[in-house]
Design an enzyme around this catalytic site. Structure first.
Site, short mmCIF file in Angstrom:
data_model
loop_
_atom_site.label_atom_id
_atom_site.label_comp_id
_atom_site.label_asym_id
_atom_site.label_seq_id
_atom_site.Cartn_x
_atom_site.Cartn_y
_atom_site.Cartn_z
N HIS A 1 -3.20 -11.97 3.59
CA HIS A 1 -4.00 -11.04 2.80
C HIS A 1 -5.41 -11.60 2.54
O HIS A 1 -6.39 -10.88 2.61
CB HIS A 1 -3.30 -10.73 1.47
CG HIS A 1 -2.13 -9.81 1.64
ND1 HIS A 1 -1.02 -9.85 0.83
CD2 HIS A 1 -1.89 -8.81 2.53
CE1 HIS A 1 -0.17 -8.93 1.21
NE2 HIS A 1 -0.66 -8.29 2.24
N ALA B 1 -5.45 -11.27 -7.74
CA ALA B 1 -4.17 -11.49 -7.05
C ALA B 1 -3.14 -11.94 -8.06
O ALA B 1 -3.36 -12.92 -8.77
CB ALA B 1 -4.34 -12.54 -5.96
N THR B 2 -2.02 -11.22 -8.13
CA THR B 2 -0.95 -11.62 -9.06
C THR B 2 0.09 -12.49 -8.35
O THR B 2 1.00 -13.01 -9.00
CB THR B 2 -0.24 -10.38 -9.65
OG1 THR B 2 0.30 -9.61 -8.57
CG2 THR B 2 -1.19 -9.53 -10.46
#
Lengths: 182, 182, 182
Positions: free
Chosen positions: A55, A39-40
């Protein structure tokens, strides 16, 4: 750059809220390998926190290992992509935004990411946004972001074996494809 | 309108910074004919000047003849398209912007351009932007521009033999294509 | 959800001014059935009135029955879709805008619309916009609209038998399509 067998890699591109992340998950899970999610996103305000949480909830209980890496994506990919594993990096647009804010050069970082993809020991799926199909923004910063995003998308599309466009949740393969000539 | 043999013509459409210009150059060079580049851009400020210079540098030393024509594109096409030559017009979005600023009627000019394409003695490649896939702009001028751009794109797409969508540097043929029915 | 024979349904998605409405009309008329047009637009200002009038003029004399329904689209579909008839609903973007302004929940309404599509006695064509492929809007309301539009597009795309992308007036089938895997 040709990819074979377990070295397959895909760039999934689409508009905001096009279903690209969900499709990318399906693509990764379809390999049958152990899924690792990079995850960025960084949760900096309530709106972002809600999205990140939603998410996460979507992935919960489906066996994903999650790594949070807002900046050093090439390193995270190199460390995560391994035999028996599939890595999903979501998404390059937030990564680009983080890079610019941190004062890093997007083109240098994009080259490092392309090299990490080429050297990965297992399949990789990357998610990115199309941000250049609206009216050209009046704001110079927004224009520069759109330019950087477009260059990044082109560079990573060159580095991967597969490029898939998603619209309304429906995937469409752009690469590999027969050559288009006049 | 059907195009045959040396009368082929293509509209290349994509988002800003999608790689559409680079692909259009490749498409033109792939014909093996002498390439003529019609630039519709005018360098009015530093940002534009930098872009124009970068594009020129990209073409340098690769045998292109460059013509600058911000307004009279139909005439420039008619004069440039000839036996043994391929013409690339880049791009219709800057042309449209120039037309509107000059007080010319975009629909009339689009019809003249379509006629010039139909009558050309050699192949033509035209580049244009998709600008209508973002949130509808609050600004009425921006909405009118998006409307004019969309009408122009549809009219030229009807006039050419080939329409190619580019995303992340990857081309996808939209025309000719099998008929889509329910 | 599988559709067979007369139960076929299509979502036509494209940018503003991409020719999606005109293509959707062609798709509906291609069935040879009696065409019913459900307009979700409300003419609230001069710009909108001009657009609505232009679209009406386009359809004039071509045998369409027109129904205006800005909010209760699921009901209008259920009432209109019948044996020997084809229904075109244009468009979901204005409908979504009307729903939000009326304080209705877009996700609930989208589910009701999906159910109406599944239960329809004749073919249905729905038109919608891609609004998420530009720079992310600064305006929180615009972001929320883009999110709601994207979720609506995905939900309806799942409910219909056919999804067709339109760019520069050219259709491209996204569904049904071969599965995309890595």
């Amino acid at each position: 750059m040709t990819a074979i067998g377990h070295r397959k890699s895909a760039l999934v591109i689409g508009a905001a809220r096009s279903g690209k992340s969900r499709f990318a998950e399906r693509l990764a899970l379809g390999t049958g390998l152990l899924p690792v999610y990079i995850a960025t996103a960084e949760a900096r305000d309530d709106e972002m926190a809600a999205r990140v949480a939603a998410h996460r909830a979507d992935r919960a209980g489906r066996g994903w290992t999650t790594i949070e890496e807002p900046l050093d994506l090439a390193d995270a990919l190199a460390l995560s992509a391994g035999v028996g594993q599939v890595v999903l990096a979501d998404c390059l647009t937030l990564w680009l935004s983080n890079l610019i804010e941190a004062g890093r050069d997007p083109d240098t970082e994009a080259s490092a990411l392309a090299a990490a993809i080429a050297g990965a020991a297992g399949p990789i799926v990357l998610v990115t946004n199309e941000v250049g199909a609206g009216i050209v923004p009046i704001n110079a910063l927004a224009r520069r972001f759109a330019d950087a995003q477009g260059r990044l998308n082109q560079k990573i599309a060159s580095a991967v074996s597969d490029v898939i466009l998603v619209a309304a949740g429906q995937p469409l393969r752009l690469k590999p494809a027969p050559e288009v000539t006049l």
